[in-house]
Each structure stands twice: as structure tokens, then as C-alpha cells.
Design an enzyme around this catalytic site. Structure first.
Site, PDB file in Angstrom:
ATOM      1  N   GLU A  43      -0.097  -1.246   5.585  1.00  0.00           N
ATOM      2  CA  GLU A  43       0.925  -0.809   6.552  1.00  0.00           C
ATOM      3  C   GLU A  43       0.742   0.642   6.941  1.00  0.00           C
ATOM      4  O   GLU A  43       0.972   1.026   8.091  1.00  0.00           O
ATOM      5  CB  GLU A  43       2.334  -1.012   5.955  1.00  0.00           C
ATOM      6  CG  GLU A  43       3.476  -0.776   6.938  1.00  0.00           C
ATOM      7  CD  GLU A  43       3.998   0.661   6.993  1.00  0.00           C
ATOM      8  OE1 GLU A  43       4.778   0.970   7.893  1.00  0.00           O
ATOM      9  OE2 GLU A  43       3.590   1.483   6.131  1.00  0.00           O
ATOM     10  N   ASP A  65       0.848  -1.193   0.000  1.00  0.00           N
ATOM     11  CA  ASP A  65       0.000   0.000   0.000  1.00  0.00           C
ATOM     12  C   ASP A  65       0.888   1.249   0.000  1.00  0.00           C
ATOM     13  O   ASP A  65       2.076   1.179   0.318  1.00  0.00           O
ATOM     14  CB  ASP A  65      -0.950   0.004   1.214  1.00  0.00           C
ATOM     15  CG  ASP A  65      -0.226   0.005   2.552  1.00  0.00           C
ATOM     16  OD1 ASP A  65       0.798  -0.695   2.678  1.00  0.00           O
ATOM     17  OD2 ASP A  65      -0.670   0.724   3.477  1.00  0.00           O
TER      18      ASP A  65
HETATM   19 ZN   LIG Z   1       6.737   2.350   4.167  1.00  0.00          ZN
END
Ligand SMILES: [Zn+2]
Length: 374
Positions: A139, A76
Site C-alpha cells: 500500500e 506493509d
Molecule cells: Zn496506512
């Protein structure tokens, strides 16, 4: 056999998958990488913490007493931001040594580098301890994918972890933990002309903030990370000037060092502020990551990186936090380093870019780490 991609062309392929978080939607990108790895003999498993929020675990070899080495990265990216980009954020345009795009530095370039090294090394890695790749979703907002893998015990074995976040190929031995808190005070509202009839939540909060200025962490300092910190980031309270406010809220950002437990930290803040009638709630929590620089594998990482850095690295930690802490927990605490080709200063920026020379250098370093582990 299909032609193997190089790190730059694979980074370009990955940039074309729009994985801006929110909403993330990493499934197509994860499946694309999984198919590529399966073709090279990797076993793959997909895990979704929510619909289309897909993390990939790919493994080769591993039939050995010694556990595999792990390389990890998140697919992401953060949003583009309000400012206009001068380069297409998804096309992988280049200018000199720079490859532009959202996620080029943080961290599709790092993922591309370890995948290229893994594909090249696959025939050798298929025997012996092998390699496990953990490619996570989600994340950028609270390490959701990595936490899901650790909490659900979906991670099997790893003897060391390389987190390929942007470090310009400098191996960092960890990072601070991050714990955010919301503190609330309440009171009784009354007309502003008769404050003696009310109970002022903002005045209580002022005293809370004074107390926080003098808060002492249970661990005052760490030999490599330095001191833990506390910052009051936001404040909100009161609705109109001519009323006694009955509610006030602040948010507090703490950055912690090893030895500070976040649950205990929350409890000690609550104890400190209880005499002010304040409620404390933890809202974000990422543990610290640290490996002793004297660890034998860390020393080996330093040796392998040294020729590319013009000397042996000194033990340092990086400022941002990573999936590494959750993955280390999930794998039972092996040594970990943060090491990748991206430019730390270009992460999350307009016109984010990654040096293509650094990507090639990363492929070399990663290949050496994979093969020396085997
Ligand atoms: Zn990163």
C-alpha cells in the site's frame, strides 16, 4: 481450540514480521494471518502482484443475497527513517498505554483489531451475508496490492468497506484523490555568452509555473473535502551556469475532490501548457474516496462510534489516501469509511506507537459493525 489472541498480542506478533516497503516481502505475514483465519473457518486466497508481495482475501459466510461486509488493511510499513528509535521497532515494547513499533499505528494495530473481532464473531458470521477481509501488500508505494486485486477482478462482493487506517477511532467518510505529474520543457543549448543562439528551457518552465499558479480545477470545491490543491514540489534544470539549458523538469502534486477525473486532469494540464511547448505525464494516481454521510450504513457507523467519541461524529474526510478507493472500485462502489485505532499523528514517525485502549475500543466497534451487518 487454540486460545484466541487479543489485539495487543496479535499486533506484537505482526510487528515481528519485517514488512518494510520497499521491499515489502509480505508473504510470511499474510500466510500467518491466513492460517489463523482458516483455523476459525475462513476460506482464504492469496494473490501476489510480484514475488512474495502477497495479499490475502479471507471470507466467512456469504451465502446470502446481501453481500458481505469488508474490513481491509495493509501489512506493509514505511522504512524506519534516519533518526534512531528509542524503542525496538519490531518487538512491540509497551510503556503505559502505548505499544511501540513500526506499523503499530499504520496499521498492524488496526488489522489485529478486526482480526480479533472476526475470530470472535466467526460462529455467527458463518451464516448469513458474512465477512470478507482484504489484507493487502504494497500500500505504502502507490496501493499496488489493492490496485492489482481491483484490476484483475479478484474481488467478489462487498456491501460496505471499513478501511482500518489510523483515525483514532473517528469514522471518516473518505479522502481526497492524489495525482502527481511530471512536466518537462526542452530547448536548444548554446554558450552562455550568446543566449540568442539558444532556446532556454528554464525560461519556458518559469512561464509554465506562472500558468500553473492560475490553474483552475473543473470542480472548485467539495462540501466536505473543501478545495482541490496544486503544489509544485520539485524543479530541476540546467547543467552549468555558462550554458543555455535545453531541459527542465518539475513535479506537481495535485489533491483532488470527487468529480475530478485524473485522466481528464492530465489532459487539461497538457492543453494549458501546450503553448509553452511543455510535456505533461501522470506519474502517481490514487483516486478520491467518498461516501455521502447521509448513507444509511454510514449513519449506523456514526451511531456505533458515538459512545466512544463522546457524541455523534460530524462528516469529515482524512488527509492521507488509502487502498479504499481501489477496493471500492473493485467491489463496484459500496459505501466506505476510514476507521481504525492508530494515531494519525504517529504514522510514519520515529517511535511510532498505538494506544492499546484504542485497540480494545476498535475490537468492540468492529465486532458491533460485523454483527449488525449480519
Ligand atoms: Zn496506512
Amino acid at each position: 481450540m487454540a486460545a484466541r489472541p487479543d489485539a495487543r498480542s496479535l499486533t506484537r506478533e505482526l510487528l515481528a514480521f519485517r514488512t518494510i516497503n520497499p521491499p515489502g516481502m509480505e508473504r510470511a505475514c499474510a500466510r500467518h494471518l491466513g492460517a489463523m483465519l482458516e483455523a476459525a473457518g475462513f476460506r482464504t486466497a492469496y494473490h501476489e502482484f510480484a514475488e512474495a508481495r502477497t495479499s490475502l482475501i479471507a471470507q466467512i459466510g456469504g451465502d446470502h443475497e446481501k453481500p458481505p461486509i469488508c474490513f481491509t488493511g495493509h501489512i506493509d510499513t514505511v522504512p524506519l527513517g534516519a533518526k534512531r528509535w528509542t524503542h525496538d521497532a519490531f518487538a512491540g515494547e509497551t510503556d503505559g498505554d502505548r505499544l511501540y513499533g513500526r506499523g503499530s499505528t499504520d496499521m498492524k494495530g488496526g488489522i489485529a483489531a478486526f482480526i480479533v473481532a472476526a475470530l470472535e464473531g466467526a460462529p455467527d458470521l458463518a451464516r448469513g451475508p458474512g465477512l470478507v477481509l482484504v489484507i493487502t501488500a504494497g500500500e505504502e508505494i502507490g496501493c499496488e496490492g489493492a490496485r492489482f486485486l481491483a484490476d484483475r477482478k479478484l474481488l467478489e462482493r462487498a456491501g460496505a468497506i471499513v478501511v482500518a487506517e489510523p483515525t483514532a477511532n473517528y469514522p471518516y467518510v473518505g479522502h481526497k484523490g492524489l495525482a502527481w505529474f511530471e512536466v518537462e520543457t526542452t530547448g536548444v543549448t548554446a554558450h552562455g555568452s550568446m543566449p540568442e543562439l539558444g532556446d532556454n528551457a528554464i525560461l519556458k518552465m518559469a512561464r509554465v509555473i506562472g500558468d500553473l499558479e492560475h490553474f483552475r480545477f473543473p470542480v472548485a470545491s467539495h462540501p466536505v473535502m473543501g478545495e482541490p490543491t496544486l503544489n509544485v514540489g520539485t524543479i530541476r534544470g540546467g547543467l552549468n551556469t555558462n550554458s543555455v539549458p535545453d531541459e527542465a523538469r518539475i513535479t506537481v502534486d495535485t489533491r483532488t475532490v470527487p468529480g475530478i477525473d485524473h485522466v481528464e486532469l492530465c489532459a487539461s494540464l497538457a492543453r494549458l501548457l501546450a503553448p509553452r511547448g511543455a510535456n505533461v505525464r501522470k506519474i502517481v494516481d490514487t483516486p478520491s474516496l467518498y461516501t455521502e454521510p447521509q448513507d444509511a450504513w454510514v449513519q449506523e457507523v456514526f451511531e456505533i462510534c458515538a459512545p466512544h467519541l463522546g457524541g455523534k461524529p460530524a462528516p469529515k474526510t482524512i488527509t492521507f489516501s488509502t487502498d479504499g478507493a481501489d477496493l471500492k472500485r473493485g467491489f463496484g462502489g459500496p459505501p466506505a469509511v476510514v476507521l481504525g485505532p492508530g494515531e494519525p499523528a504517529a504514522a510514519h514517525q520515529t517511535d511510532e506507537w498505538c494506544s492499546m485502549n484504542r485497540m480494545d475500543q476498535s475490537v468492540e466497534v468492529f465486532r458491533a459493525l460485523m454483527l449488525s451487518w449480519a
